[in-house]
Design a protein around this motif. Structure first.
Motif, PDB file in Angstrom:
ATOM      1  N   LEU A  98       0.999  -1.370  -0.043  1.00 10.80           N
ATOM      2  CA  LEU A  98      -0.005  -0.100  -0.135  1.00 10.80           C
ATOM      3  C   LEU A  98       0.818   1.388  -0.050  1.00 10.80           C
ATOM      4  O   LEU A  98       0.312   2.293  -0.420  1.00 10.80           O
ATOM      5  CB  LEU A  98      -0.821   0.001   1.150  1.00 10.80           C
ATOM      6  N   ASP A  99       2.183   1.087   0.219  1.00  9.07           N
ATOM      7  CA  ASP A  99       3.136   2.491   0.451  1.00  9.07           C
ATOM      8  C   ASP A  99       2.917   3.255  -0.825  1.00  9.07           C
ATOM      9  O   ASP A  99       2.878   4.592  -0.402  1.00  9.07           O
ATOM     10  CB  ASP A  99       4.321   1.887   0.265  1.00  9.07           C
ATOM     11  N   PRO A 100       2.962   2.905  -2.196  1.00  9.50           N
ATOM     12  CA  PRO A 100       2.614   4.094  -3.202  1.00  9.50           C
ATOM     13  C   PRO A 100       1.187   4.874  -3.196  1.00  9.50           C
ATOM     14  O   PRO A 100       1.472   6.106  -3.081  1.00  9.50           O
ATOM     15  CB  PRO A 100       2.687   3.230  -4.613  1.00  9.50           C
ATOM     16  N   LEU A 101       0.192   4.144  -2.725  1.00  9.40           N
ATOM     17  CA  LEU A 101      -1.176   4.901  -2.757  1.00  9.40           C
ATOM     18  C   LEU A 101      -1.107   5.743  -1.525  1.00  9.40           C
ATOM     19  O   LEU A 101      -1.421   6.830  -1.570  1.00  9.40           O
ATOM     20  CB  LEU A 101      -2.071   3.666  -2.641  1.00  9.40           C
ATOM     21  N   VAL A 102      -0.728   5.161  -0.294  1.00  7.54           N
ATOM     22  CA  VAL A 102      -0.679   5.873   0.845  1.00  7.54           C
ATOM     23  C   VAL A 102       0.351   7.130   0.793  1.00  7.54           C
ATOM     24  O   VAL A 102      -0.272   8.071   1.410  1.00  7.54           O
ATOM     25  CB  VAL A 102      -0.225   5.007   2.011  1.00  7.54           C
ATOM     26  N   SER A 103       1.306   7.112   0.433  1.00  3.57           N
ATOM     27  CA  SER A 103       2.234   8.068   0.125  1.00  3.57           C
ATOM     28  C   SER A 103       1.530   9.175  -0.722  1.00  3.57           C
ATOM     29  O   SER A 103       1.781  10.437  -0.606  1.00  3.57           O
ATOM     30  CB  SER A 103       3.452   7.669  -0.562  1.00  3.57           C
ATOM     31  N   ALA A 104       1.190   8.871  -1.917  1.00  2.00           N
ATOM     32  CA  ALA A 104       0.430   9.831  -3.060  1.00  2.00           C
ATOM     33  C   ALA A 104      -0.646  10.455  -2.199  1.00  2.00           C
ATOM     34  O   ALA A 104      -0.887  11.689  -2.355  1.00  2.00           O
ATOM     35  CB  ALA A 104      -0.225   8.951  -4.150  1.00  2.00           C
ATOM     36  N   LEU A 105      -1.438   9.728  -1.563  1.00  2.00           N
ATOM     37  CA  LEU A 105      -2.765  10.177  -0.780  1.00  2.00           C
ATOM     38  C   LEU A 105      -2.376  11.161   0.357  1.00  2.00           C
ATOM     39  O   LEU A 105      -3.019  12.296   0.380  1.00  2.00           O
ATOM     40  CB  LEU A 105      -3.463   9.052  -0.395  1.00  2.00           C
ATOM     41  N   SER A 106      -1.274  10.948   0.798  1.00  2.00           N
ATOM     42  CA  SER A 106      -0.788  11.985   2.002  1.00  2.00           C
ATOM     43  C   SER A 106      -0.309  13.123   1.365  1.00  2.00           C
ATOM     44  O   SER A 106      -0.347  14.213   2.028  1.00  2.00           O
ATOM     45  CB  SER A 106       0.328  11.200   2.819  1.00  2.00           C
TER      46      SER A 106
END
Length: 284
Positions: A98-106
């Motif tokens: 989930l890191d790429p999506l979480v980072s982008a959303l953050s």
């Protein structure tokens, strides 16, 4: 001679799914990704509720015995570092799903990331709504509980074996109160079905050939070998024609489930719910 992808033998590989929660999100994500590849069959190893070094050590021991891809959703920094270092030592690819999506959303929200484990499974109102919807779907399966169909968000109508029940269960997990009513030859549908004001009624149809095949498989699973009109091609075709005429008379939207998975049928129902009622043909 060069073999086409369809002619090649299936490729099996180990995939280790490590989660500090139930693992449902990770499992669904891994399956969705693997489905994008032809003739690739993952051997899944699921490690759920991994929240201590001892549990992580057991997972790493299994990973060492069955080398393969490691995908995780570990939140705790220490456990995450231990998992990544363990995979590096074993020379195994390790991906934080989930890191790429979480980072982008953050970055987009300008918000910090919570470190709470399993926060998406909190016992909130949505959880209880889903449980209520599931109880409703089970209590209103196959025409049961017909007197309170008005409480449904959606009612699925169709002949036998048109995926009504699994679609209702899937919708219930999305918080939708779904009931289904079977169309049985020589038996009129319940009158209540035609008086619904709030619930969306959706007709499900399927190709005759596909329905005959599904019904035959169902009878084989029950070890039923006697001849029956249930699988007679002409009778099946007549059933479907009568069902389509009913849908047209009532102005109910229709979904063809011939080439649809349960998830795709449920998505089509949700689209209809969000897009209004009316005569709609959703092709397979």
């Amino acid at each position: 001679m060069t073999l086409t992808p369809q002619q090649r033998l299936a490729t099996y590989f180990h995939v280790h799914l490590v989660s500090d929660s139930t693992g449902e999100t990770l499992n669904a994500l891994a399956r969705a990704v693997c489905a994008r590849f032809e003739n690739v069959l993952p051997i899944e190893h699921i490690y759920a509720l991994v929240r201590s070094p001892r549990q992580l050590d057991r997972a790493l021991s299994d990973i060492e015995e069955a080398p393969g891809m490691v995908i995780h959703t570990i939140v705790d920094d220490q456990l995450r570092t231990a998992l990544e270092e363990g995979c590096r030592r074993l020379d195994m690819p390790c991906i934080a799903a989930l890191d790429p999506l979480v980072s982008a959303l953050s970055r987009y929200l300008g918000a910090s990331i919570t470190s709470r484990v399993g926060v998406q499974h909190a016992l909130d109102n949505d959880y209880f709504n889903r449980m209520d919807a599931l109880n409703y779907a089970i209590g209103h399966d196959d025409g049961q509980g017909g007197q309170d169909l008005e409480q449904a968000d959606v009612v699925l109508v169709g002949v036998s074996r048109t995926s009504k029940t699994p679609t209702c269960i899937y919708l219930a997990h999305r918080g939708v109160r779904a009931a289904n009513v079977p169309l049985v030859p020589h038996r009129p549908p319940p009158e209540k079905l035609f008086d619904l004001k709030r619930a969306l009624v959706v007709g499900l149809t399927v190709s005759p050939d596909r329905l005959v095949q599904i019904r035959k498989n169902r009878l084989l699973s029950l070890k039923e070998t006697r001849e029956s009109t249930y699988t007679d091609p002409e009778e099946v075709r007549d059933e479907l024609v009568r069902a389509r005429r009913l849908f047209e008379r009532q102005g109910w939207p229709v979904i063809d489930v011939t080439r649809r998975s349960v998830e795709e049928t449920a998505a089509a129902v949700l689209n209809l719910m969000h897009g209004g009622h009316g005569q709609v043909e959703v092709l397979g």
